[in-house]
Write an enzyme that holds these catalytic residues in place. Structure first.
Site, PDB file in Angstrom:
ATOM      1  N   GLU A  80       0.831  -1.713  -0.228  1.00  0.00           N
ATOM      2  CA  GLU A  80      -0.181   0.302  -0.007  1.00  0.00           C
ATOM      3  C   GLU A  80       0.808   1.215   0.257  1.00  0.00           C
ATOM      4  O   GLU A  80       0.593   2.163  -0.129  1.00  0.00           O
ATOM      5  CB  GLU A  80      -0.821   0.331   1.314  1.00  0.00           C
ATOM      6  N   CYS A 112      -3.346  -4.604   4.131  1.00  0.00           N
ATOM      7  CA  CYS A 112      -1.614  -5.307   4.943  1.00  0.00           C
ATOM      8  C   CYS A 112      -1.981  -6.726   3.960  1.00  0.00           C
ATOM      9  O   CYS A 112      -1.815  -7.399   4.620  1.00  0.00           O
ATOM     10  CB  CYS A 112      -2.241  -4.975   6.320  1.00  0.00           C
ATOM     11  N   HIS A 234      -1.545 -12.196  10.561  1.00  0.00           N
ATOM     12  CA  HIS A 234      -1.044 -10.544  10.526  1.00  0.00           C
ATOM     13  C   HIS A 234      -0.935  -9.836  11.883  1.00  0.00           C
ATOM     14  O   HIS A 234      -1.813 -10.345  12.808  1.00  0.00           O
ATOM     15  CB  HIS A 234      -2.019 -10.240   9.504  1.00  0.00           C
TER      16      HIS A 234
END
Lengths: 347, 130
Positions: A80, A112, A234
């Protein structure tokens, strides 16, 4: 069936401690360290960005893959923080590592989970015999507004994977995905820093998606948490991956090998992929790994890998992820602000 | 830097591609049209090593406009394994910690950019190897 033929990570050398950021904003460092379960984060230099880190991670992956880069027929960079709004990062990366000119090249964006998207698509193309080898990268120089909670965690790093038809160092046993339209974190066009929904980024966003994708994946492959040697989720901070792992029934020791956020921060698109590289650095043949990413907006990609005997041959061919994490140089907030372009300069 | 010139130099800046004279074997970096040793005009493309030794360096304190944000910075001459010398920035190290003879490794970095709206030029720099 597709496999990871080579893997590599890249961590910039600079770090900033939570105390150093808290000092500038008059915040309580201890409460941030406890709340986020992290003590420091990586910082990219002025001359580093998603492209430079992607190239370094890809070169490490290619060293382990031991293949001619010209055999790579797909290059995908998930991030990103692509340096250009219009002009692909992937073309620079392809040119720098020397892939085929007929490489299908694209940049991915999904907050993400852009890195795991790149991996997901490469696995599909390899399984469908569309490409022989695919290069998938997750990399970010994450943004966090000055003084915002995100500033304590938004870090930089990259992970790269070469996927091929052979088993490689780890077989891709299955892939799965889960997504909804959830506005928990976003950045509008021309805005420099992202915005987020505060506590809304937790229950309905991160935990729902990571837990659902992981549960559905385990049902799909008929496995239970205890069937896995390692799991990586994550890592927006140090706390969330441990908490979601506990919710799913994983033990701390299954998560620790890939749990980098406490000393790395949140590398956004690089986060769970970098955790996977750290796991592969220590995994043994036969180990099963569950990886589930998370991208705001929102969605999770889940992968099950089975480590092969080849891991022992290639592990030491390139720098290991935690070795890179151990090599660090701390910077003060002023230098950090300069490196991150937070200071308004004259034209 | 104009996009066309940057584009032409990508093989050497991105991949350290050099020209090896087909007649006498001299390796030229950046690649040349005519071998300075024997005058031959045909070359093989070879890739240079990505590690070497720092032979000498200087510190730039008053930099050209596109590098002012980076000053002070070190520019050194590195002898890559294989013997080819390259001129390069030496980064990720404090200036007073740089030592002649130290091992360095080539990394891919941003070299300069044409303002905030122009192209970003990438290339090689050296960092401490260990």
């Amino acid at each position: 069936m597709a496999g990871i033929v080579g893997y590599g990570a890249y961590v910039p050398v600079h770090r900033i401690k939570v105390e150093e950021i808290a000092k500038v904003w008059g915040a309580d460092a201890e409460s941030y360290k406890k709340g986020l379960a992290l003590v420091e984060k990586s910082v990219p230099s002025l001359d580093q960005d998603t492209i430079t880190m992607s190239v370094e991670a890809a070169r490490n992956a290619l060293k382990r893959a031991k293949i001619d880069p010209s055999l790579i027929e797909a290059t995908y960079v998930g991030s990103e923080s692509h340096p250009y709004a219009v002009k692909p990062s992937g073309t620079v990366v392809s040119e720098a590592v020397g892939t085929s000119r007929n490489t299908h090249c694209a940049d991915f964006e999904f907050a993400c989970k852009a890195g795991s998207e790149a991996m997901f698509v490469c696995v599909g193309l390899v399984n469908g015999d569309t490409v022989k080898y695919g290069l998938a990268i997750g990399a970010d120089t994450s943004q966090g507004a000055p003084g915002d909670a995100l500033e304590y965690s938004a870090a930089a790093g990259a992970a790269a994977f070469v996927f091929g038809k052979e088993d490689g160092v780890a077989k891709v046993v299955a892939t799965h995905t889960f997504m909804t339209d959830t506005p928990d974190f976003w950045r509008r066009e021309y805005e420099y820093y992202p915005r987020h929904g505060g506590r809304f980024t937790g229950e309905e966003a991160y935990f729902r998606h990571v837990a659902t994708a992981s549960k559905q994946m385990m049902e799909k492959v008929k496995m239970k948490p205890q069937d896995f040697k390692f799991a990586v989720f994550h890592q927006p901070n140090g706390k969330f991956p441990m908490k979601v792992g506990e919710m799913l029934g994983f033990k701390r020791e299954q998560i620790e090998a890939g749990w980098l956020a406490p000393i790395l921060g949140n590398t956004y698109s690089g986060s769970s992929p970098m955790g996977l590289t750290a796991i592969l650095d220590v995994a043994r043949p036969g180990d099963m790994i569950l990886m589930t990413s998370y991208g705001s907006g929102a969605g999770s990609d889940s992968f099950v890998y089975e480590v092969t005997k080849k891991i022992d041959e290639v592990r030491d061919v390139a720098p290991k992820t935690r070795q890179q994490l151990d090599k660090k140089r701390y910077v003060e907030y002023g230098v950090y602000a300069k490196f991150r372009g937070k200071i308004r300069m004259a034209d | 830097m104009f996009p066309a010139r940057y584009w032409r130099e990508m093989p050497q800046r991105y991949r350290l591609e050099a020209g090896k004279c087909k007649r006498c074997g001299k390796v030229c970096f950046p690649p040349r049209l005519v071998c300075p040793k024997c005058g031959n005009r045909t070359f093989d493309t070879v890739r240079l090593a990505d590690e070497g030794v720092l032979k000498t360096y200087t510190v730039i304190r008053v930099a050209p406009s596109q590098f002012t944000g980076q000053s002070p910075y070190a520019v050194g001459i590195v002898e890559l394994d294989g013997g080819v010398l390259i001129t390069t920035q030496v980064v990720d190290i404090l200036l007073d910690e740089i030592k002649l003879g130290q091992r360095v490794r080539v990394e891919f970095r941003r070299v300069q950019e044409d303002g905030s709206a122009g192209i970003i030029c990438y290339g090689y720099k050296c960092v401490p190897a260990a």
